[in-house]
Motif scaffolding. Structure first.
Motif, PDB file in Angstrom:
ATOM      1  N   GLN A   1     -76.500  53.438  55.783  1.00 47.36           N
ATOM      2  CA  GLN A   1     -77.586  52.592  55.300  1.00 47.36           C
ATOM      3  C   GLN A   1     -77.593  52.538  53.785  1.00 47.36           C
ATOM      4  O   GLN A   1     -77.872  51.507  53.189  1.00 47.36           O
TER       5      GLN A   1
ATOM      6  N   ASP B   1     -86.156  35.119  61.020  1.00 47.62           N
ATOM      7  CA  ASP B   1     -86.560  36.022  59.941  1.00 47.62           C
ATOM      8  C   ASP B   1     -87.494  35.259  59.008  1.00 47.62           C
ATOM      9  O   ASP B   1     -87.091  34.303  58.342  1.00 47.62           O
TER      10      ASP B   1
ATOM     11  N   LYS C   1     -89.019  48.185  66.101  1.00 43.86           N
ATOM     12  CA  LYS C   1     -89.039  47.087  67.052  1.00 43.86           C
ATOM     13  C   LYS C   1     -90.215  47.269  67.999  1.00 43.86           C
ATOM     14  O   LYS C   1     -90.705  48.378  68.178  1.00 43.86           O
TER      15      LYS C   1
ATOM     16  N   CYS D   1     -79.029  50.575  58.109  1.00 44.25           N
ATOM     17  CA  CYS D   1     -79.255  49.155  57.823  1.00 44.25           C
ATOM     18  C   CYS D   1     -78.380  48.271  58.695  1.00 44.25           C
ATOM     19  O   CYS D   1     -78.736  47.155  59.013  1.00 44.25           O
TER      20      CYS D   1
ATOM     21  N   THR E   1     -83.318  52.699  54.312  1.00 47.32           N
ATOM     22  CA  THR E   1     -83.892  51.609  55.085  1.00 47.32           C
ATOM     23  C   THR E   1     -84.167  52.083  56.501  1.00 47.32           C
ATOM     24  O   THR E   1     -83.538  53.016  56.994  1.00 47.32           O
ATOM     25  N   TYR E   2     -85.115  51.413  57.158  1.00 49.19           N
ATOM     26  CA  TYR E   2     -85.560  51.788  58.494  1.00 49.19           C
ATOM     27  C   TYR E   2     -85.769  50.515  59.305  1.00 49.19           C
ATOM     28  O   TYR E   2     -86.058  49.452  58.747  1.00 49.19           O
ATOM     29  N   GLU E   3     -85.643  50.622  60.614  1.00 53.89           N
ATOM     30  CA  GLU E   3     -85.853  49.479  61.483  1.00 53.89           C
ATOM     31  C   GLU E   3     -86.825  49.869  62.586  1.00 53.89           C
ATOM     32  O   GLU E   3     -86.712  50.953  63.170  1.00 53.89           O
TER      33      GLU E   3
ATOM     34  N   HIS F   1     -86.927  42.406  56.151  1.00 56.17           N
ATOM     35  CA  HIS F   1     -86.654  41.445  57.218  1.00 56.17           C
ATOM     36  C   HIS F   1     -87.781  41.541  58.242  1.00 56.17           C
ATOM     37  O   HIS F   1     -88.271  42.635  58.529  1.00 56.17           O
TER      38      HIS F   1
ATOM     39  N   THR G   1     -87.859  49.346  53.606  1.00 55.53           N
ATOM     40  CA  THR G   1     -87.224  50.332  52.748  1.00 55.53           C
ATOM     41  C   THR G   1     -88.279  51.178  52.069  1.00 55.53           C
ATOM     42  O   THR G   1     -89.418  50.725  51.870  1.00 55.53           O
TER      43      THR G   1
ATOM     44  N   ASN H   1     -88.710  42.494  65.452  1.00 57.60           N
ATOM     45  CA  ASN H   1     -87.902  43.479  64.740  1.00 57.60           C
ATOM     46  C   ASN H   1     -88.216  43.407  63.253  1.00 57.60           C
ATOM     47  O   ASN H   1     -88.279  42.313  62.683  1.00 57.60           O
TER      48      ASN H   1
ATOM     49  N   LYS I   1     -87.283  45.323  59.343  1.00 53.62           N
ATOM     50  CA  LYS I   1     -86.599  46.294  58.504  1.00 53.62           C
ATOM     51  C   LYS I   1     -87.429  46.522  57.245  1.00 53.62           C
ATOM     52  O   LYS I   1     -87.951  45.576  56.645  1.00 53.62           O
TER      53      LYS I   1
END
Length: 380
Positions: free
Chosen positions: A34, A83, A53, A21, A49-51, A71, A63, A59, A61
């Motif tokens: 995270q 955001d 792009k 995160c 959580t994961y991101e 986000h 969960t 970008n 984020k």
């Protein structure tokens, strides 16, 4: 496949990149960090959580708790990242919130089912009533409140999977659901859905991000301009269940066939607006088939951000954040005031299991439910 379930159009997932995160680098996948930031467990399951792009710096984020988008940073007219989804920095924020659907996947049945009951193949089913005596968004233990399995898919996609057991929240049949979240290099947040069942059951999946194109927590969305490709909508009663009528928007505050500010008519004297506390209604899209078509365009004059909504579904729910009341503090310690967000939920009609004149939402064994929703971002 029966004709009210739609094939995902060109859903080629390019990939995913998992990070903490608070990422240290592109290579960082240290899960303890995270968890310490977002939360540890929910119902004895690990929350992560994961991101992801895209090539343009967009970008997102997410969960595994409810497959929620926490986000979503998109470029504004000056090239700055904003955001645009409401939410929280921690799991506790989501669990403590009076509004439980921020950024979530919704199922088994998005929107409302009257009196928490429906009859299918001669058998009556009773569901939990969690909204003025109605069942909303699959019930209090719907897909927004479970832990999903998550897999990588390349560099900018995530595959979410969940098996809803027979009888969960009162619905018949075991339902296996798969969703793919992708950020494309065309600045699209793309969701593709698949589902299969071993017993006939209603299915109406959707996505429930609360958007504010000024930025999350940055005032109301009443200055946003909205256009809906819909000449008709489904009026509701005082508990927001469709009456069964499919009515013309012409001459009403529900006419968004031309781009109109959300706040322009929202406080007019109108029974439907009174029932919803503003807009909380289902628009019937101008389409007859199951092609991927544009349903809506919405923009903020403040940031210049424009969002298009594309869908294979026959309808879209527009909600103007009427039940946000200033009691929730979200990301950046910003307060989420009345009408400080909007939702555009692509869907079948509300209460379809009890409305024989509405398009069917019944999925049969051996069939596959498939649909696509795209939120595409640009500037103007």
């Amino acid at each position: 496949m029966i004709n009210h379930f739609y094939k995902a159009a060109g859903a080629i997932v390019l990939g995913v990149f998992l990070v903490s995160c608070e990422p240290k680098s592109k290579e960082s996948v240290e899960e303890p960090e995270q968890e310490q930031v977002f939360g540890t467990t929910f119902q004895n399951q690990k929350v992560e959580t994961y991101e992801i792009k895209n090539a343009n710096g967009m970008n997102m984020k997410v969960t595994n708790f409810g497959a929620r988008v926490t986000h979503l940073w998109v470029p504004d007219k000056d090239g700055n990242l904003v955001d645009v989804v409401l939410g929280f920095e921690t799991l506790d924020g989501y669990l403590a919130s009076g509004e439980k659907y921020f950024g979530a996947a919704i199922g088994r049945y998005g929107n409302r089912i009257a009196n928490g009951k429906f009859t299918l193949n001669g058998e009556e089913y009773t569901l939990p009533q969690n909204n003025n005596g109605q069942t909303l968004h699959g019930g209090p233990g719907g897909m927004d409140y479970v832990i999903w399995d998550v897999e990588k898919s390349g560099e900018n996609g995530l595959i979410f999977s969940y098996t809803s057991p027979d009888g969960e929240e009162g619905f018949p049949g075991e339902l296996k659901v798969k969703m793919i979240y992708t950020l494309t290099d065309d600045n699209e947040f793309k969701v593709t859905y698949e589902a299969e069942t071993n017993k006939a059951t209603p299915v109406n999946l959707t996505h429930h991000s609360f958007f504010n194109l000024n930025g999350a927590g940055n005032g109301t969305v009443l200055n946003h301009t909205l256009q809906l490709n819909a000449d008709k909508y489904t009026p509701v009663n005082e508990v927001l269940i469709p009456t069964g009528e499919v009515a013309s928007v012409n001459g009403t505050p529900f006419d968004f066939t031309n781009a109109t500010k959300i706040g322009e008519r929202i406080d007019q004297e109108n029974e439907q607006l009174k029932f919803g506390g503003g807009y909380d209604h289902n628009w019937v899209l101008n389409k007859t088939g199951n092609d991927l078509t544009q349903a809506a365009v919405i923009s903020s004059p403040q940031t210049g951000i424009e969002m298009e909504v594309w869908t294979t579904e026959p309808a879209i729910q527009f909600y103007s954040g009427n039940f946000l009341d200033g009691s929730i503090t979200g990301k950046g310690e910003k307060v989420y005031e009345l009408r400080s967000a909007f939702c555009l939920e692509t869907q079948h009609y509300p209460d379809s299991p009890n409305q024989p004149n509405f398009p069917s939402t019944i999925l049969e064994p051996g069939e596959k439910y498939e649909q696509t929703c795209i939120y595409k971002f640009g500037t103007k």
